[in-house]
Design a protein around this motif. Structure first.
Motif, PDB file in Angstrom:
ATOM      1  N   ILE A   1      43.147  48.788  47.848  1.00 34.52           N
ATOM      2  CA  ILE A   1      42.194  47.802  48.353  1.00 34.52           C
ATOM      3  C   ILE A   1      42.268  47.792  49.876  1.00 34.52           C
ATOM      4  CG2 ILE A   1      43.848  45.893  48.127  1.00 34.52           C
ATOM      5  CD1 ILE A   1      41.442  44.084  47.387  1.00 34.52           C
ATOM      6  N   ASN A   2      41.104  47.725  50.521  1.00 30.10           N
ATOM      7  CA  ASN A   2      41.018  47.692  51.982  1.00 30.10           C
ATOM      8  C   ASN A   2      39.943  46.708  52.407  1.00 30.10           C
ATOM      9  OD1 ASN A   2      42.858  49.892  52.853  1.00 30.10           O
ATOM     10  ND2 ASN A   2      41.516  51.076  51.530  1.00 30.10           N
ATOM     11  N   TYR A   3      40.028  46.281  53.647  1.00 31.22           N
ATOM     12  CA  TYR A   3      39.053  45.352  54.206  1.00 31.22           C
ATOM     13  C   TYR A   3      38.455  45.961  55.464  1.00 31.22           C
ATOM     14  CZ  TYR A   3      41.226  42.044  51.038  1.00 31.22           C
ATOM     15  OH  TYR A   3      41.695  41.427  49.910  1.00 31.22           O
ATOM     16  N   ASP A   4      37.121  45.833  55.604  1.00 28.19           N
ATOM     17  CA  ASP A   4      36.418  46.324  56.783  1.00 28.19           C
ATOM     18  C   ASP A   4      35.599  45.186  57.371  1.00 28.19           C
ATOM     19  OD1 ASP A   4      37.129  49.149  56.475  1.00 28.19           O
ATOM     20  OD2 ASP A   4      35.882  49.050  54.668  1.00 28.19           O
ATOM     21  N   LYS A   5      35.710  45.005  58.676  1.00 29.04           N
ATOM     22  CA  LYS A   5      34.956  43.939  59.341  1.00 29.04           C
ATOM     23  C   LYS A   5      33.470  44.260  59.312  1.00 29.04           C
ATOM     24  CE  LYS A   5      38.685  42.775  62.572  1.00 29.04           C
ATOM     25  NZ  LYS A   5      39.374  41.835  61.860  1.00 29.04           N
ATOM     26  N   ARG A   6      32.657  43.217  59.116  1.00 27.89           N
ATOM     27  CA  ARG A   6      31.207  43.370  59.106  1.00 27.89           C
ATOM     28  C   ARG A   6      30.588  42.483  60.182  1.00 27.89           C
ATOM     29  NH1 ARG A   6      31.749  47.695  56.477  1.00 27.89           N
ATOM     30  NH2 ARG A   6      31.074  47.847  54.326  1.00 27.89           N
ATOM     31  N   PHE A   7      29.561  43.022  60.847  1.00 30.58           N
ATOM     32  CA  PHE A   7      28.887  42.333  61.932  1.00 30.58           C
ATOM     33  C   PHE A   7      27.382  42.383  61.705  1.00 30.58           C
ATOM     34  CE2 PHE A   7      32.832  44.160  63.434  1.00 30.58           C
ATOM     35  CZ  PHE A   7      33.431  43.111  64.129  1.00 30.58           C
ATOM     36  N   ASP A   8      26.649  41.422  62.292  1.00 26.29           N
ATOM     37  CA  ASP A   8      25.192  41.481  62.238  1.00 26.29           C
ATOM     38  C   ASP A   8      24.676  42.325  63.399  1.00 26.29           C
ATOM     39  OD1 ASP A   8      25.292  39.857  64.493  1.00 26.29           O
ATOM     40  OD2 ASP A   8      24.422  38.105  63.514  1.00 26.29           O
TER      41      ASP A   8
ATOM     42  N   ALA B   1      34.229  43.056  54.387  1.00 25.14           N
ATOM     43  CA  ALA B   1      33.854  43.691  53.133  1.00 25.14           C
ATOM     44  C   ALA B   1      35.143  44.141  52.463  1.00 25.14           C
ATOM     45  CB  ALA B   1      32.945  44.881  53.384  1.00 25.14           C
ATOM     46  N   THR B   2      35.215  43.962  51.156  1.00 25.24           N
ATOM     47  CA  THR B   2      36.383  44.364  50.390  1.00 25.24           C
ATOM     48  C   THR B   2      36.046  45.658  49.668  1.00 25.24           C
ATOM     49  OG1 THR B   2      36.896  42.034  50.039  1.00 25.24           O
ATOM     50  CG2 THR B   2      38.048  43.628  48.642  1.00 25.24           C
ATOM     51  N   THR B   3      36.870  46.683  49.849  1.00 27.82           N
ATOM     52  CA  THR B   3      36.641  47.965  49.191  1.00 27.82           C
ATOM     53  C   THR B   3      37.835  48.285  48.293  1.00 27.82           C
ATOM     54  OG1 THR B   3      35.390  48.769  51.090  1.00 27.82           O
ATOM     55  CG2 THR B   3      36.173  50.424  49.530  1.00 27.82           C
ATOM     56  N   VAL B   4      37.546  48.445  47.002  1.00 25.69           N
ATOM     57  CA  VAL B   4      38.556  48.904  46.056  1.00 25.69           C
ATOM     58  C   VAL B   4      38.259  50.373  45.804  1.00 25.69           C
ATOM     59  CG1 VAL B   4      39.458  48.697  43.706  1.00 25.69           C
ATOM     60  CG2 VAL B   4      38.851  46.642  44.993  1.00 25.69           C
ATOM     61  N   THR B   5      39.230  51.232  46.066  1.00 25.21           N
ATOM     62  CA  THR B   5      39.051  52.673  45.901  1.00 25.21           C
ATOM     63  C   THR B   5      39.860  53.147  44.698  1.00 25.21           C
ATOM     64  OG1 THR B   5      38.744  52.945  48.277  1.00 25.21           O
ATOM     65  CG2 THR B   5      39.296  54.924  47.027  1.00 25.21           C
ATOM     66  N   LEU B   6      39.169  53.847  43.810  1.00 25.01           N
ATOM     67  CA  LEU B   6      39.798  54.464  42.643  1.00 25.01           C
ATOM     68  C   LEU B   6      39.869  55.964  42.911  1.00 25.01           C
ATOM     69  CD1 LEU B   6      37.643  52.657  39.961  1.00 25.01           C
ATOM     70  CD2 LEU B   6      39.980  52.089  40.568  1.00 25.01           C
ATOM     71  N   THR B   7      41.017  56.579  42.658  1.00 25.84           N
ATOM     72  CA  THR B   7      41.195  58.006  42.912  1.00 25.84           C
ATOM     73  C   THR B   7      41.640  58.702  41.636  1.00 25.84           C
ATOM     74  OG1 THR B   7      41.873  57.514  45.171  1.00 25.84           O
ATOM     75  CG2 THR B   7      42.402  59.703  44.343  1.00 25.84           C
ATOM     76  N   ALA B   8      40.979  59.834  41.337  1.00 23.80           N
ATOM     77  CA  ALA B   8      41.356  60.656  40.186  1.00 23.80           C
ATOM     78  C   ALA B   8      41.457  62.103  40.662  1.00 23.80           C
ATOM     79  CB  ALA B   8      40.327  60.544  39.078  1.00 23.80           C
TER      80      ALA B   8
ATOM     81  N   PRO C   1      30.688  40.760  52.391  1.00 21.75           N
ATOM     82  CA  PRO C   1      31.080  39.347  52.541  1.00 21.75           C
ATOM     83  C   PRO C   1      30.011  38.363  52.060  1.00 21.75           C
ATOM     84  CG  PRO C   1      30.753  40.383  54.693  1.00 21.75           C
ATOM     85  CD  PRO C   1      30.671  41.460  53.668  1.00 21.75           C
ATOM     86  N   ASN C   2      28.737  38.755  52.105  1.00 21.80           N
ATOM     87  CA  ASN C   2      27.686  37.844  51.658  1.00 21.80           C
ATOM     88  C   ASN C   2      27.512  37.836  50.137  1.00 21.80           C
ATOM     89  OD1 ASN C   2      26.588  40.440  51.579  1.00 21.80           O
ATOM     90  ND2 ASN C   2      24.549  39.763  52.163  1.00 21.80           N
ATOM     91  N   LYS C   3      28.308  38.634  49.413  1.00 24.06           N
ATOM     92  CA  LYS C   3      28.206  38.714  47.950  1.00 24.06           C
ATOM     93  C   LYS C   3      29.426  38.112  47.243  1.00 24.06           C
ATOM     94  CE  LYS C   3      24.383  41.130  47.886  1.00 24.06           C
ATOM     95  NZ  LYS C   3      23.165  40.725  47.228  1.00 24.06           N
TER      96      LYS C   3
END
Length: 159
Positions: free
Chosen positions: A127-134, A143-150, A54-56
């Motif tokens: 695409i998935n989202y994961d909560k981020r905490f300090d 955080a946004t995660t794009v997963t590529l599968t082969a 999220p900070n990027k």
């Protein structure tokens, strides 16, 4: 055990530490890449996670943007994929699906420029989202995660 003895015992032990939050926050702060690449292969299935913390998010949007043509292509692909169900979707779902498609395309463009990844070599993209905490447990964002599968044996390609 008396209440006083219990209180003294807790004081000696201290607060319970959440190592997952500490590790996650440390990783976010130490990361200098805009999108982190994590590659895993298991039983012939290759997964590549492209993680945008999220900070990027602002840094990504200033470094990589979709051209007008790329943007139109993303929207057209989305409309084709969702055409049958589009009228049944709530407005919130329509907005979220559109947002996800644009974010995913931007992350994939960054990955192509930065890591040389060709999305057409992968049979699945999600695409998935994961909560981020300090460290203190305060919510920082997702955080946004794009997963590529082969799957090596299939050699399946997307358009």
């Amino acid at each position: 055990m008396s209440k006083e003895m219990m209180t003294n015992r807790i004081k000696k032990i201290g607060n319970k530490r959440n190592f997952m939050l500490e590790s996650q926050a440390k990783e976010m702060n130490e990361n200098n890449k805009i999108v982190i690449l994590v590659s895993k292969t298991d039983k012939g299935i290759e997964n590549i996670d492209l993680i945008l913390e999220p900070n990027k998010f602002e840094e990504l949007s200033s470094k990589v943007r979709l051209s007008y043509e790329e943007y139109i292509d993303v929207i057209n692909d989305l409309v084709e994929a969702e055409e049958a169900e589009w009228d049944e979707l709530r407005m919130k779902d329509q907005v979220n699906i559109t947002r996800d498609a644009i974010i995913q395309a931007t992350i994939l463009k960054y990955a192509q420029n930065e890591y040389g990844i060709d999305k057409n070599k992968y049979s699945g993209i999600s695409i998935n989202y994961d909560k981020r905490f300090d460290e203190e447990g305060r919510f920082l964002g997702e955080a946004t995660t794009v997963t590529l599968t082969a799957i090596a044996l299939m050699e399946v390609k997307i358009k």
